[in-house]
Design a protein around this motif. Structure first.
Motif, PDB file in Angstrom:
ATOM      1  N   SER A 132     -24.084   9.535  -8.225  1.00  0.00           N
ATOM      2  CA  SER A 132     -24.088   8.414  -9.105  1.00  0.00           C
ATOM      3  C   SER A 132     -25.483   7.780  -9.119  1.00  0.00           C
ATOM      4  O   SER A 132     -26.021   7.435  -7.967  1.00  0.00           O
ATOM      5  CB  SER A 132     -22.878   7.270  -8.359  1.00  0.00           C
ATOM      6  OG  SER A 132     -23.084   6.157  -9.363  1.00  0.00           O
ATOM      7  N   ARG A 191     -25.389   3.925 -15.705  1.00  0.00           N
ATOM      8  CA  ARG A 191     -25.456   4.806 -14.895  1.00  0.00           C
ATOM      9  C   ARG A 191     -24.600   5.993 -15.050  1.00  0.00           C
ATOM     10  O   ARG A 191     -23.686   5.909 -15.964  1.00  0.00           O
ATOM     11  CB  ARG A 191     -24.877   4.245 -13.314  1.00  0.00           C
ATOM     12  CG  ARG A 191     -23.267   3.892 -13.338  1.00  0.00           C
ATOM     13  CD  ARG A 191     -22.860   3.394 -11.887  1.00  0.00           C
ATOM     14  NE  ARG A 191     -21.629   2.944 -12.045  1.00  0.00           N
ATOM     15  CZ  ARG A 191     -20.911   2.270 -10.886  1.00  0.00           C
ATOM     16  NH1 ARG A 191     -21.664   1.494  -9.925  1.00  0.00           N
ATOM     17  NH2 ARG A 191     -19.768   1.742 -11.109  1.00  0.00           N
ATOM     18  N   VAL A 192     -25.075   6.948 -14.418  1.00  0.00           N
ATOM     19  CA  VAL A 192     -24.209   8.365 -14.636  1.00  0.00           C
ATOM     20  C   VAL A 192     -23.465   8.749 -13.270  1.00  0.00           C
ATOM     21  O   VAL A 192     -24.048   8.489 -12.218  1.00  0.00           O
ATOM     22  CB  VAL A 192     -25.114   9.409 -15.068  1.00  0.00           C
ATOM     23  CG1 VAL A 192     -24.659  10.844 -14.924  1.00  0.00           C
ATOM     24  CG2 VAL A 192     -25.910   9.175 -16.305  1.00  0.00           C
ATOM     25  N   ILE A 241     -27.744  16.325 -13.993  1.00  0.00           N
ATOM     26  CA  ILE A 241     -26.764  16.778 -14.720  1.00  0.00           C
ATOM     27  C   ILE A 241     -26.368  18.277 -14.407  1.00  0.00           C
ATOM     28  O   ILE A 241     -25.302  18.666 -14.156  1.00  0.00           O
ATOM     29  CB  ILE A 241     -26.897  16.462 -16.305  1.00  0.00           C
ATOM     30  CG1 ILE A 241     -26.904  15.196 -16.329  1.00  0.00           C
ATOM     31  CG2 ILE A 241     -25.724  16.892 -16.917  1.00  0.00           C
ATOM     32  CD1 ILE A 241     -27.419  14.815 -17.681  1.00  0.00           C
ATOM     33  N   ILE A 289     -25.884   9.890 -23.081  1.00  0.00           N
ATOM     34  CA  ILE A 289     -26.533   8.807 -22.007  1.00  0.00           C
ATOM     35  C   ILE A 289     -27.636   8.150 -23.189  1.00  0.00           C
ATOM     36  O   ILE A 289     -27.611   6.634 -22.999  1.00  0.00           O
ATOM     37  CB  ILE A 289     -27.225   9.638 -20.953  1.00  0.00           C
ATOM     38  CG1 ILE A 289     -26.412  10.134 -20.083  1.00  0.00           C
ATOM     39  CG2 ILE A 289     -28.229   8.383 -20.435  1.00  0.00           C
ATOM     40  CD1 ILE A 289     -26.898  11.024 -19.131  1.00  0.00           C
ATOM     41  N   VAL A 313     -18.793  14.437 -15.560  1.00  0.00           N
ATOM     42  CA  VAL A 313     -19.766  13.409 -15.606  1.00  0.00           C
ATOM     43  C   VAL A 313     -19.120  12.460 -16.520  1.00  0.00           C
ATOM     44  O   VAL A 313     -18.664  12.719 -17.446  1.00  0.00           O
ATOM     45  CB  VAL A 313     -20.835  14.098 -16.329  1.00  0.00           C
ATOM     46  CG1 VAL A 313     -22.122  13.079 -16.583  1.00  0.00           C
ATOM     47  CG2 VAL A 313     -21.447  15.203 -15.659  1.00  0.00           C
ATOM     48  N   SER A 314     -19.555  11.090 -16.202  1.00  0.00           N
ATOM     49  CA  SER A 314     -19.018   9.888 -16.966  1.00  0.00           C
ATOM     50  C   SER A 314     -20.328   9.130 -16.901  1.00  0.00           C
ATOM     51  O   SER A 314     -21.222   9.191 -16.180  1.00  0.00           O
ATOM     52  CB  SER A 314     -18.152   9.313 -16.511  1.00  0.00           C
ATOM     53  OG  SER A 314     -18.448   8.640 -15.147  1.00  0.00           O
ATOM     54  N   ILE A 315     -20.359   8.151 -18.016  1.00  0.00           N
ATOM     55  CA  ILE A 315     -21.279   7.140 -18.128  1.00  0.00           C
ATOM     56  C   ILE A 315     -20.798   5.754 -18.199  1.00  0.00           C
ATOM     57  O   ILE A 315     -19.751   5.609 -18.767  1.00  0.00           O
ATOM     58  CB  ILE A 315     -22.051   7.617 -19.577  1.00  0.00           C
ATOM     59  CG1 ILE A 315     -22.590   9.070 -19.556  1.00  0.00           C
ATOM     60  CG2 ILE A 315     -23.132   6.500 -19.740  1.00  0.00           C
ATOM     61  CD1 ILE A 315     -22.904   9.382 -20.937  1.00  0.00           C
ATOM     62  N   ILE A 373     -24.798  15.940 -23.074  1.00  0.00           N
ATOM     63  CA  ILE A 373     -24.587  14.770 -22.065  1.00  0.00           C
ATOM     64  C   ILE A 373     -25.788  13.780 -22.237  1.00  0.00           C
ATOM     65  O   ILE A 373     -25.542  12.624 -22.010  1.00  0.00           O
ATOM     66  CB  ILE A 373     -24.104  15.056 -20.396  1.00  0.00           C
ATOM     67  CG1 ILE A 373     -22.886  15.953 -20.714  1.00  0.00           C
ATOM     68  CG2 ILE A 373     -24.386  14.158 -19.701  1.00  0.00           C
ATOM     69  CD1 ILE A 373     -22.723  16.693 -19.300  1.00  0.00           C
TER      70      ILE A 373
END
Length: 154
Positions: free
Chosen positions: A103, A87-88, A29, A74, A39-41, A70
């Motif tokens: 990813s 997944r990130v 991160i 998660i 960033v996305s989850i 973040i």
């Protein structure tokens, strides 16, 4: 209880390595944020290789610059979906790139039954093959939970 078939999903970076620790996730991160990637989850119970559109956990974290915050997101996703893949992703919006640059999985179900290769005969002598996840034999939302006792409906 389902048994582990010894299969391990290998999608994204680090998928051939042992599961990442929270400290290792934080390092990734930090790397993404240092490069100014958003960033996305995401999560799913259908990790078919062609299923590229997983469910988004909340909104992408475009403006969030604190790695610990973040990680909290998660962990919230992991807690909400304990039997699914999580997944990130890190998105690079730089003109000319505009793509996912990182990813990786941060959670797997306890049992990963894998995929089977199905033979499909078509017109003439054409034979096609398709991948089907063993988990799809169970209803959505219950694909990776403990199997029901014999005689009960899944």
């Amino acid at each position: 209880m389902m048994t582990n078939h010894g299969n391990r999903l290998t999608q994204g970076q680090f998928s051939f390595l042992p599961d990442l620790t929270d400290e290792q996730i934080l390092a990734q991160i930090r790397y993404a944020l240092k490069n100014e990637w958003a960033v996305s989850i995401e999560y799913t119970d259908d990790p078919h290789p062609r299923n590229t559109y997983w469910e988004m956990h909340r909104q992408p974290l475009f403006d969030l610059k604190d790695p610990l915050a973040i990680l909290i997101e998660i962990n919230a996703c992991r807690a909400t979906f304990p039997d699914q893949y999580v997944r990130v992703n890190a998105f690079d919006s730089t003109r000319g790139w505009e793509t996912i640059r990182l990813s990786f999985l941060v959670q797997r179900p306890a049992d990963e039954p894998g995929f089977r290769l199905e033979r499909v005969e078509a017109e003439g002598r054409t034979i096609r093959y398709a991948l089907r996840a063993y988990a799809l034999d169970r209803p959505a939302g219950r694909r990776y939970t403990a199997a029901p006792a014999r005689g009960r409906q899944p």
